[in-house]
Design a protein around this motif. Sequence first.
Motif, mmCIF file in Angstrom:
data_model
loop_
_atom_site.group_PDB
_atom_site.id
_atom_site.type_symbol
_atom_site.label_atom_id
_atom_site.label_comp_id
_atom_site.label_asym_id
_atom_site.label_seq_id
_atom_site.Cartn_x
_atom_site.Cartn_y
_atom_site.Cartn_z
ATOM 1 N N LEU A 167 0.823 -1.206 0.000
ATOM 2 C CA LEU A 167 0.000 0.000 0.000
ATOM 3 C C LEU A 167 0.860 1.261 0.000
ATOM 4 N N TRP B 23 0.998 3.782 -3.039
ATOM 5 C CA TRP B 23 0.541 5.163 -2.778
ATOM 6 C C TRP B 23 1.506 6.148 -3.442
ATOM 7 N N GLN C 123 1.080 5.911 -7.226
ATOM 8 C CA GLN C 123 -0.098 6.661 -7.678
ATOM 9 C C GLN C 123 0.188 8.160 -7.673
ATOM 10 N N SER D 113 -2.767 -1.174 -9.789
ATOM 11 C CA SER D 113 -2.518 -0.896 -8.366
ATOM 12 C C SER D 113 -3.735 -1.236 -7.525
ATOM 13 N N THR E 45 -6.973 5.060 1.173
ATOM 14 C CA THR E 45 -5.599 5.555 1.256
ATOM 15 C C THR E 45 -4.955 5.608 -0.122
ATOM 16 N N LEU E 46 -5.146 4.546 -0.913
ATOM 17 C CA LEU E 46 -4.592 4.510 -2.265
ATOM 18 C C LEU E 46 -5.161 5.662 -3.106
ATOM 19 N N SER F 179 -6.141 8.499 -2.034
ATOM 20 C CA SER F 179 -5.589 9.778 -1.581
ATOM 21 C C SER F 179 -4.240 10.059 -2.241
ATOM 22 N N GLY F 180 -3.471 9.005 -2.575
ATOM 23 C CA GLY F 180 -2.204 9.204 -3.268
ATOM 24 C C GLY F 180 -2.410 9.799 -4.650
#
Length: 402
Positions: free
Chosen positions: A8, A12, A15, A120, A139-140, A142-143
């Motif tokens: 992750l 992140w 991304q 991803s 969370t991913l 947000s990247g």
Amino acid sequence: MEQWKKNLIVLWFGQFLVMSGMTMIMPFLTLYLQTDLGLSDPHEIAIWAGFIFSSNFITAFLFQPLWGKLSDKYGRKLMLLRSGFGMAIVMCLMGFAAAPIHLLLLRLLNGVISGFNPASVALVSATTPKNKLGFAMGTLQSGGIAGTILGPLIGGILADAIGYRFIFYITGASIFVATMLVMFIVKERFDRKQASAKPQISVLAGLKQIVVVPQIAALFMITLLIQFANMSPMSLIPLYIQELNPELTNLAFFAGLVSSATGLSNMLASPVLGKIGDVIGAEKILLICLFGSALSFVPQALASDVWHLLLARFCLGLFLGGLVPTVNTLLGKYSPRGMETRTYSFNSSTISLGNVIAPISGGFVSGWIGINGLFIISAVLMLLNGVWVWFSLLHQGSKAEG
């Protein structure tokens, strides 16, 4: 550290670097065409810029399902490496473009080899414990949002400091570094022999097999409507700010500020909403965020100055943060076994389709109903989306459980 957390964290950053690289050229694309690629007529520059910007999404829309099929056969990590290294090379080549047609062809090629984001999402979905999936997806997301926010800002700063061409070299190098991290740190359990032994079907046959699941068909349409509602007024925000405050001299600054406000609240809200979704259910989070987004579009249409618009856009971002990652969580839940990545790739194609048609449609429709009318249409689309979620996901799910 558990492996899913390592995956992750690395993805992140991946991304972030990919999305910042994709958006870094936005502030100076027209200037690059003018100063480095020899164009002088403003109308010609605008036409080339429009084609160059949208070309990436057109080829991505066409090729994402193919990469999804290969990902389900050969593994998600392999697709991440293919896309990452490929985009790193293409981005560097953009710095060597000598004519607008070169940049257009390279953007088309970039769309062909893209696929880092859906791969991803699929890898995180496959390697994360189910009770942590909502948090991981948020969370991913947000990247990617952080990259989208900071990309234009970084690009604008670097353009003044080092020139336009060097930005492409820096972007390519950054994506290369991110892909190297994926190569050495990210791990997935994937039985390539078992996957290859499964009967192979065409992209079209795979789509038919996927959309026969009613929840997935609904989620694809929800993705398209979300993207359309969000993107159709996006390119017109600078003109809307000019209508609200014609006395402003630094229009570009306020347009960037308003756009960044949405991205900032989106980035902050995504992990939180994902974590809540792990507790109360992703379907309920999706419903809440759709209705909240619908309400947030209304004050944008009624804004009396740029500060009211900024506040309304910040509130919108809080709810947008729960839409795309929640849809990804639900796609992982409902997709047929062994076709998860292909499902995400079709959804990514749907996003690309929305990115192409929404700004064009918004430009035409705004001529009839005004820019503030677009916000009302977006509110209605989000509301209809919420009704659709209620009947296709929540209502059908409760009947199935009963």
